[in-house]
Design an enzyme around this catalytic site. Structure first.
Site, PDB file in Angstrom:
ATOM      1  N   ILE A  13      40.255  36.879  36.106  1.00  0.00           N
ATOM      2  CA  ILE A  13      40.542  35.542  35.578  1.00  0.00           C
ATOM      3  C   ILE A  13      39.345  34.651  35.888  1.00  0.00           C
ATOM      4  O   ILE A  13      39.061  34.359  37.061  1.00  0.00           O
ATOM      5  CB  ILE A  13      41.845  34.966  36.159  1.00  0.00           C
ATOM      6  CG1 ILE A  13      43.011  35.840  35.687  1.00  0.00           C
ATOM      7  CG2 ILE A  13      42.043  33.509  35.718  1.00  0.00           C
ATOM      8  CD1 ILE A  13      44.360  35.397  36.168  1.00  0.00           C
ATOM      9  N   MET A  37      38.117  25.067  36.904  1.00  0.00           N
ATOM     10  CA  MET A  37      36.728  24.600  36.762  1.00  0.00           C
ATOM     11  C   MET A  37      36.641  23.286  35.998  1.00  0.00           C
ATOM     12  O   MET A  37      35.693  23.055  35.249  1.00  0.00           O
ATOM     13  CB  MET A  37      35.869  25.665  36.052  1.00  0.00           C
ATOM     14  CG  MET A  37      35.759  26.941  36.848  1.00  0.00           C
ATOM     15  SD  MET A  37      34.860  28.256  36.010  1.00  0.00           S
ATOM     16  CE  MET A  37      36.041  28.795  34.797  1.00  0.00           C
ATOM     17  N   THR A  97      45.732  34.595  41.818  1.00  0.00           N
ATOM     18  CA  THR A  97      44.808  33.645  41.211  1.00  0.00           C
ATOM     19  C   THR A  97      45.104  32.224  41.700  1.00  0.00           C
ATOM     20  O   THR A  97      46.209  31.924  42.176  1.00  0.00           O
ATOM     21  CB  THR A  97      44.861  33.760  39.676  1.00  0.00           C
ATOM     22  OG1 THR A  97      43.800  32.982  39.125  1.00  0.00           O
ATOM     23  CG2 THR A  97      46.177  33.279  39.095  1.00  0.00           C
ATOM     24  N   ALA A  98      44.095  31.338  41.580  1.00  0.00           N
ATOM     25  CA  ALA A  98      44.218  29.973  42.098  1.00  0.00           C
ATOM     26  C   ALA A  98      45.451  29.262  41.536  1.00  0.00           C
ATOM     27  O   ALA A  98      46.116  28.513  42.246  1.00  0.00           O
ATOM     28  CB  ALA A  98      42.951  29.181  41.785  1.00  0.00           C
ATOM     29  N   PRO A 155      43.357  33.105  46.601  1.00  0.00           N
ATOM     30  CA  PRO A 155      42.877  31.748  46.367  1.00  0.00           C
ATOM     31  C   PRO A 155      42.240  31.065  47.575  1.00  0.00           C
ATOM     32  O   PRO A 155      41.635  30.013  47.418  1.00  0.00           O
ATOM     33  CB  PRO A 155      44.152  31.003  45.973  1.00  0.00           C
ATOM     34  CG  PRO A 155      45.254  31.754  46.642  1.00  0.00           C
ATOM     35  CD  PRO A 155      44.823  33.194  46.692  1.00  0.00           C
ATOM     36  N   GLY A 177      36.818  35.618  44.306  1.00  0.00           N
ATOM     37  CA  GLY A 177      37.884  34.655  44.568  1.00  0.00           C
ATOM     38  C   GLY A 177      39.040  34.835  43.588  1.00  0.00           C
ATOM     39  O   GLY A 177      38.827  35.171  42.430  1.00  0.00           O
ATOM     40  N   GLY A 178      40.253  34.625  44.074  1.00  0.00           N
ATOM     41  CA  GLY A 178      41.426  34.698  43.201  1.00  0.00           C
ATOM     42  C   GLY A 178      41.624  36.091  42.640  1.00  0.00           C
ATOM     43  O   GLY A 178      41.609  37.080  43.387  1.00  0.00           O
ATOM     44  N   ASP A 179      41.806  36.182  41.341  1.00  0.00           N
ATOM     45  CA  ASP A 179      41.917  37.463  40.653  1.00  0.00           C
ATOM     46  C   ASP A 179      40.567  37.768  39.996  1.00  0.00           C
ATOM     47  O   ASP A 179      39.963  36.873  39.413  1.00  0.00           O
ATOM     48  CB  ASP A 179      43.008  37.397  39.570  1.00  0.00           C
ATOM     49  CG  ASP A 179      43.137  38.737  38.870  1.00  0.00           C
ATOM     50  OD1 ASP A 179      43.875  39.602  39.377  1.00  0.00           O
ATOM     51  OD2 ASP A 179      42.462  38.947  37.831  1.00  0.00           O
ATOM     52  N   ASP A 215      31.661  36.340  46.824  1.00  0.00           N
ATOM     53  CA  ASP A 215      31.381  35.062  46.170  1.00  0.00           C
ATOM     54  C   ASP A 215      31.599  33.899  47.121  1.00  0.00           C
ATOM     55  O   ASP A 215      32.228  34.029  48.159  1.00  0.00           O
ATOM     56  CB  ASP A 215      32.317  34.884  44.966  1.00  0.00           C
ATOM     57  CG  ASP A 215      31.807  35.641  43.769  1.00  0.00           C
ATOM     58  OD1 ASP A 215      30.647  36.071  43.785  1.00  0.00           O
ATOM     59  OD2 ASP A 215      32.586  35.808  42.813  1.00  0.00           O
ATOM     60  N   LYS A 222      27.573  32.113  44.287  1.00  0.00           N
ATOM     61  CA  LYS A 222      27.325  31.582  42.949  1.00  0.00           C
ATOM     62  C   LYS A 222      27.845  30.163  42.796  1.00  0.00           C
ATOM     63  O   LYS A 222      28.869  29.945  42.203  1.00  0.00           O
ATOM     64  CB  LYS A 222      27.985  32.484  41.908  1.00  0.00           C
ATOM     65  CG  LYS A 222      27.367  33.844  41.847  1.00  0.00           C
ATOM     66  CD  LYS A 222      27.762  34.574  40.594  1.00  0.00           C
ATOM     67  CE  LYS A 222      29.258  34.588  40.389  1.00  0.00           C
ATOM     68  NZ  LYS A 222      29.657  35.062  39.079  1.00  0.00           N
TER      69      LYS A 222
HETATM   70  N1  SAH Z   1      38.874  34.212  39.696  1.00  0.00           N
HETATM   71  C1  SAH Z   1      39.284  32.947  40.262  1.00  0.00           C
HETATM   72  C2  SAH Z   1      38.764  31.776  39.480  1.00  0.00           C
HETATM   73  C3  SAH Z   1      37.261  31.627  39.506  1.00  0.00           C
HETATM   74  S1  SAH Z   1      36.713  30.211  38.659  1.00  0.00           S
HETATM   75  C4  SAH Z   1      40.805  32.919  40.366  1.00  0.00           C
HETATM   76  O1  SAH Z   1      41.472  33.809  39.831  1.00  0.00           O
HETATM   77  O2  SAH Z   1      41.344  32.012  40.991  1.00  0.00           O
HETATM   78  C5  SAH Z   1      36.609  29.011  39.943  1.00  0.00           C
HETATM   79  C6  SAH Z   1      37.674  27.960  39.790  1.00  0.00           C
HETATM   80  O3  SAH Z   1      38.912  28.439  40.306  1.00  0.00           O
HETATM   81  C7  SAH Z   1      37.428  26.680  40.527  1.00  0.00           C
HETATM   82  O4  SAH Z   1      36.580  25.812  39.815  1.00  0.00           O
HETATM   83  C8  SAH Z   1      38.825  26.106  40.647  1.00  0.00           C
HETATM   84  O5  SAH Z   1      39.251  25.516  39.445  1.00  0.00           O
HETATM   85  C9  SAH Z   1      39.639  27.371  40.851  1.00  0.00           C
HETATM   86  N2  SAH Z   1      39.904  27.640  42.251  1.00  0.00           N
HETATM   87  C10 SAH Z   1      39.586  28.739  42.936  1.00  0.00           C
HETATM   88  N3  SAH Z   1      40.042  28.689  44.202  1.00  0.00           N
HETATM   89  C11 SAH Z   1      40.682  27.491  44.319  1.00  0.00           C
HETATM   90  C12 SAH Z   1      41.379  26.832  45.368  1.00  0.00           C
HETATM   91  N4  SAH Z   1      41.547  27.386  46.574  1.00  0.00           N
HETATM   92  N5  SAH Z   1      41.912  25.612  45.111  1.00  0.00           N
HETATM   93  C13 SAH Z   1      41.788  25.032  43.915  1.00  0.00           C
HETATM   94  N6  SAH Z   1      41.135  25.611  42.889  1.00  0.00           N
HETATM   95  C14 SAH Z   1      40.592  26.816  43.081  1.00  0.00           C
END
Ligand code: SAH
Length: 257
Positions: free
Chosen positions: A96, A175, A121-122, A14, A91-93, A37, A59
């Site tokens: 997801i 999002m 994931t976030a 995250p 980012g994150g997973d 990304d 993106k």
């Molecule tokens: N694949 C990512 C999500 C991508 S969509 C995951 O698993 O986390 C992008 C959204 O993820 C952002 O609009 C926000 O809602 C969230 N996000 C990602 N990183 C974040 C962070 N550090 N803090 C808060 N929200 C985050």
């Protein structure tokens, strides 16, 4: 060692660079191409060999200069066909939101060997930072990860806020930054109690993390409360009562799916 010509979809976590998995770290160390990304912490790129090609897929939602998804897919596939180890760092997973599923399909359709390395994931990053159990025996039997906007920033098609309002205990909205008030209004209209607690977490797990705790009612009706820049994750549900230092008697889980 990863086979040459493989695409690795790697979750970067995250934000905090320490939240990369060991498997993700290994993939980065072996990478010959890294396509990353906007939400990926740039510090992670230091793990790739200096000679690895670094491609910014930047993106930003809704911006025209962003590399179109098809172009990202094409570059990823071309580099793998040329026999290079490609890390697609997301980012994150990777599976997801964030279109990892589309990239996986594109790689498979092109006949390229592909592997997925999960990431934190976030929702998990934010929950851990705030010490909110997303599920809890006494307070939350279910959790849903929901998108707050469609591909063009509009109301997301196929999200049944009414059902989510009453049938899922903890809701985590990704999002949603541009539509927070509307989402809160839909949840209230769907029967979610107006005084349900909400956490908005911006830049979760990063040094500039911001946290706002409020009620669904405030989010729905106070424009200043809903005014927060992305990336933001919204968490709502009785589990929030169990966040750090806020232990109170938990509400019973919502009934029936
Ligand atoms: N694949 C990512 C999500 C991508 S969509 C995951 O698993 O986390 C992008 C959204 O993820 C952002 O609009 C926000 O809602 C969230 N996000 C990602 N990183 C974040 C962070 N550090 N803090 C808060 N929200 C985050």
């Amino acid at each position: 060692m990863t086979e040459p010509g493989t695409i690795m979809l790697v979750g970067a976590g995250p934000g905090d660079p320490e939240l990369l998995t060991l498997a993700g770290l290994k993939a980065l160390r072996e990478a010959e191409v890294v396509i990353f990304d906007r939400l990926v912490n740039p510090e992670l790129l230091a793990h790739a060999p200096p000679e690895a090609e670094r491609i910014d897929a930047g993106k930003t939602p809704g911006l025209t200069h962003a590399m179109a998804q098809e172009r990202i897919n094409r570059i990823m596939i071309e580099r793998a066909r040329a026999g290079r180890r490609v890390v697609r760092l997301k980012g994150g997973d990777p599976l997801i939101f964030g279109r990892g599923g589309e990239e996986l399909q594109a790689a498979r359709a092109a006949g390229i060997p592909v592997r997925v390395i999960p990431g934190v994931t976030a929702a998990q990053g934010a929950a851990a930072a705030l010490q909110i159990p997303l599920t809890h025996r006494a307070a939350a039997a279910s959790v849903a990860f929901v998108t707050g906007c469609g591909a063009g920033g509009e109301e997301p098609a196929g999200v049944n806020w009414q059902a989510l309002a009453t049938r899922v205990d903890t809701l985590v909205v990704y999002m949603g930054a541009r539509r927070l008030a509307a989402i809160a209004q839909e949840l209230i209209a769907g029967g979610r109690p107006v005084d349900d607690p909400v956490a908005l977490v911006r830049q979760a797990t990063l040094p500039d993390q911001e946290v706002r705790i409020l009620t669904l009612y405030e989010l729905a009706h106070d424009p200043a409360a809903a005014d927060i820049a992305p990336p933001v994750i919204m968490i709502t549900g009785a589990a929030l009562h169990l966040r750090e230092g806020q232990q109170t008697q938990a509400d019973p889980p919502r009934k029936g799916l």
